[in-house]
Design a protein around this motif. Sequence first.
Motif, PDB file in Angstrom:
ATOM      1  N   THR A   5       0.845  -1.192   0.000  1.00  0.00           N
ATOM      2  CA  THR A   5       0.000   0.000   0.000  1.00  0.00           C
ATOM      3  C   THR A   5       0.877   1.238   0.000  1.00  0.00           C
ATOM      4  O   THR A   5       1.765   1.385   0.841  1.00  0.00           O
ATOM      5  N   ILE A   6       0.636   2.136  -0.952  1.00  0.00           N
ATOM      6  CA  ILE A   6       1.405   3.377  -1.029  1.00  0.00           C
ATOM      7  C   ILE A   6       0.662   4.438  -0.232  1.00  0.00           C
ATOM      8  O   ILE A   6      -0.455   4.813  -0.574  1.00  0.00           O
ATOM      9  N   PRO A   7       1.250   4.940   0.860  1.00  0.00           N
ATOM     10  CA  PRO A   7       0.544   5.889   1.721  1.00  0.00           C
ATOM     11  C   PRO A   7       0.504   7.284   1.130  1.00  0.00           C
ATOM     12  O   PRO A   7       1.302   7.646   0.262  1.00  0.00           O
ATOM     13  N   ALA A   8      -0.455   8.084   1.608  1.00  0.00           N
ATOM     14  CA  ALA A   8      -0.473   9.514   1.296  1.00  0.00           C
ATOM     15  C   ALA A   8       0.513  10.165   2.250  1.00  0.00           C
ATOM     16  O   ALA A   8       0.246  10.317   3.436  1.00  0.00           O
ATOM     17  N   LEU A   9       1.682  10.510   1.741  1.00  0.00           N
ATOM     18  CA  LEU A   9       2.765  10.936   2.624  1.00  0.00           C
ATOM     19  C   LEU A   9       2.595  12.362   3.128  1.00  0.00           C
ATOM     20  O   LEU A   9       3.091  12.716   4.177  1.00  0.00           O
ATOM     21  N   VAL A  10       1.931  13.196   2.374  1.00  0.00           N
ATOM     22  CA  VAL A  10       1.636  14.551   2.828  1.00  0.00           C
ATOM     23  C   VAL A  10       0.144  14.754   2.672  1.00  0.00           C
ATOM     24  O   VAL A  10      -0.388  14.639   1.580  1.00  0.00           O
ATOM     25  N   GLU A  11      -0.550  15.018   3.773  1.00  0.00           N
ATOM     26  CA  GLU A  11      -1.999  15.149   3.713  1.00  0.00           C
ATOM     27  C   GLU A  11      -2.381  16.365   2.889  1.00  0.00           C
ATOM     28  O   GLU A  11      -1.898  17.467   3.112  1.00  0.00           O
ATOM     29  N   GLU A  12      -3.248  16.144   1.938  1.00  0.00           N
ATOM     30  CA  GLU A  12      -3.625  17.208   1.021  1.00  0.00           C
ATOM     31  C   GLU A  12      -4.264  18.362   1.774  1.00  0.00           C
ATOM     32  O   GLU A  12      -5.192  18.185   2.558  1.00  0.00           O
ATOM     33  N   GLY A  13      -3.738  19.547   1.544  1.00  0.00           N
ATOM     34  CA  GLY A  13      -4.312  20.747   2.134  1.00  0.00           C
ATOM     35  C   GLY A  13      -3.863  21.027   3.552  1.00  0.00           C
ATOM     36  O   GLY A  13      -4.170  22.068   4.097  1.00  0.00           O
ATOM     37  N   SER A  14      -3.113  20.113   4.198  1.00  0.00           N
ATOM     38  CA  SER A  14      -2.740  20.327   5.591  1.00  0.00           C
ATOM     39  C   SER A  14      -1.404  21.029   5.731  1.00  0.00           C
ATOM     40  O   SER A  14      -1.121  21.626   6.765  1.00  0.00           O
ATOM     41  N   GLY A  15      -0.562  20.930   4.713  1.00  0.00           N
ATOM     42  CA  GLY A  15       0.768  21.509   4.812  1.00  0.00           C
ATOM     43  C   GLY A  15       1.646  20.790   5.809  1.00  0.00           C
ATOM     44  O   GLY A  15       2.627  21.337   6.285  1.00  0.00           O
ATOM     45  N   GLN A  16       1.306  19.554   6.159  1.00  0.00           N
ATOM     46  CA  GLN A  16       2.032  18.830   7.191  1.00  0.00           C
ATOM     47  C   GLN A  16       3.259  18.149   6.603  1.00  0.00           C
ATOM     48  O   GLN A  16       3.165  17.384   5.649  1.00  0.00           O
ATOM     49  N   LEU A  17       4.410  18.426   7.181  1.00  0.00           N
ATOM     50  CA  LEU A  17       5.641  17.776   6.768  1.00  0.00           C
ATOM     51  C   LEU A  17       5.823  16.485   7.555  1.00  0.00           C
ATOM     52  O   LEU A  17       5.302  16.338   8.657  1.00  0.00           O
TER      53      LEU A  17
END
Length: 537
Positions: A490-502
């Motif tokens: 499973t390829i994760p969403a590494l940066v949450e869209e719209g959150s700006g989270q590093l």
Amino acid sequence: MNGHPIMVVVDPSDDVACVNTAWGAHDPAAGVIAVHPTPGATGIGDICLDVLAALGKPIDQAATLIGAGGREKRISHAATAWTLAERIWHIIVLRAHLLTRRQRARLIELGHDTDAVVTVVWHAAEPPEWAAELPGNHGWKIMTGLPQAIVAARFARKPWRAAAAARRVLHCTPAGQEPSPHADGDAQKQALPPLPTSDFPFFRADAYRSLGPFMRDDDQVYAAFGFRGFEVVDAVYGYGMDMACTWILDQDELGTVSADAGSGGLALDADGLAVTPSLSRSAMERPAALPPGLARHLPATGPEQLESFPHRVGSTRALRLFLADLVADCPTREHAIARIRGAQAGFFLHGLLLAVPALLDRATGRGLMARLDADHVERIRARVVHPVHAAALAALLCTGADPADLAVVPASALDAEGATIEVTQSPVQGFRLPGESLTFGIPEYARSLMIAARHFHQLCGHDASEPLLGPGIGRDNQHLIAVGRLAGVTIPALVEEGSGQLPWDLRTVCWRIGEALHRREAALARWSSQAGKDDDV
């Protein structure tokens, strides 16, 4: 590379024992493969597919290798790249008498390019001239049998052996715990119960309260773990402490650790006992703000120490590599969190605050959302034939970097051992990291994937300044997605869209907050005492 004489085994009676000996010696993990040519296939690409099959690669994916240079050449490059990366030192070829002269020449060339010994088994009468059948400027040896050829090959080409892992020095084990269980690989792979969400000063105590002897016997966690819930969490937590202490005490072997631009560095004090910041006085006078409420709890010993504390220490290359190693082989998010909390406690014993993001259970990044454990690597190795496609997926899972950033990483960004890769991070929702590239560690069990990709890159005629992983990512990540499905990853969403989270490790900073509570002399005395006990056993 220096070529070895071709070992020739003549088996005119086509003895089944000879074939069984070849299959018995076949062990790619130990560096020996037995190649069984496909009957009737006469092309160079066909024999290279047989080599890939012997290496355990899925040859039904050969179409993914087709590109510039033609089918045969690309398949040939893939066979060479994987043979080099998997450290194959002996290639046994059955039915060599049925191969064309060009196919035998390619196998001999493969042995020369990879410094492997090639043994051909000739299931027919000897030809009038071996030079006509085994082209090339090399010698050959007629062996009395395949067992003798295997022994001779071992003497001709000493098999590669990984250096013995240094014994881990376990310094920061929690009170009342023996160090050995923490280094137990099985203990680090056990399933964990739900973890407390508290920060490191309270994490272990909260875990004990919620998972220890105070549990209700009708609790679901109790039904699954009994009273061992805290025990399995504490083993992972303690291992994180041990890794942190070992890393800090080993910094004198690394010398001064330089920080990123704009930050200070880490260096050991004159006695080699503790890590201290190498900041200028002006930087000391303007330290960045500590987390709220922490300053009044600094473990300093007096006003003279408080004058120079706290110091913020930049995210150095060495620190990033440590964080990568800390969570590299964690099988679940819970294991990564327990190790991170343990490492924070270990840092604290040395007068250092490892400040990780709040709400770690919701953070992104390697170990938490991006994971590359040994099982992932084995599936990738067995199900993906294209070296660059395999490396791209491994790099994504290992680094947690954005695929767009990985796509432009040059081959020169991968170090010689495949142990680290430098990635330039692009802006994320208005955040921009320091201008220097970020260095990510590659777990040892995944390095052969990266090395195979580099060999393939070079064999295809690409320069070190050209992107290494781009062809394995593809437009709109199409190759990554396809390879992930093939490997069952499973390829994760590494940066949450719209959150700006590093990712968490890129937001982690280190502070020097006081004198070390754990001294080197005590650690070495404890280690010497433990080593003496082990020697007596």
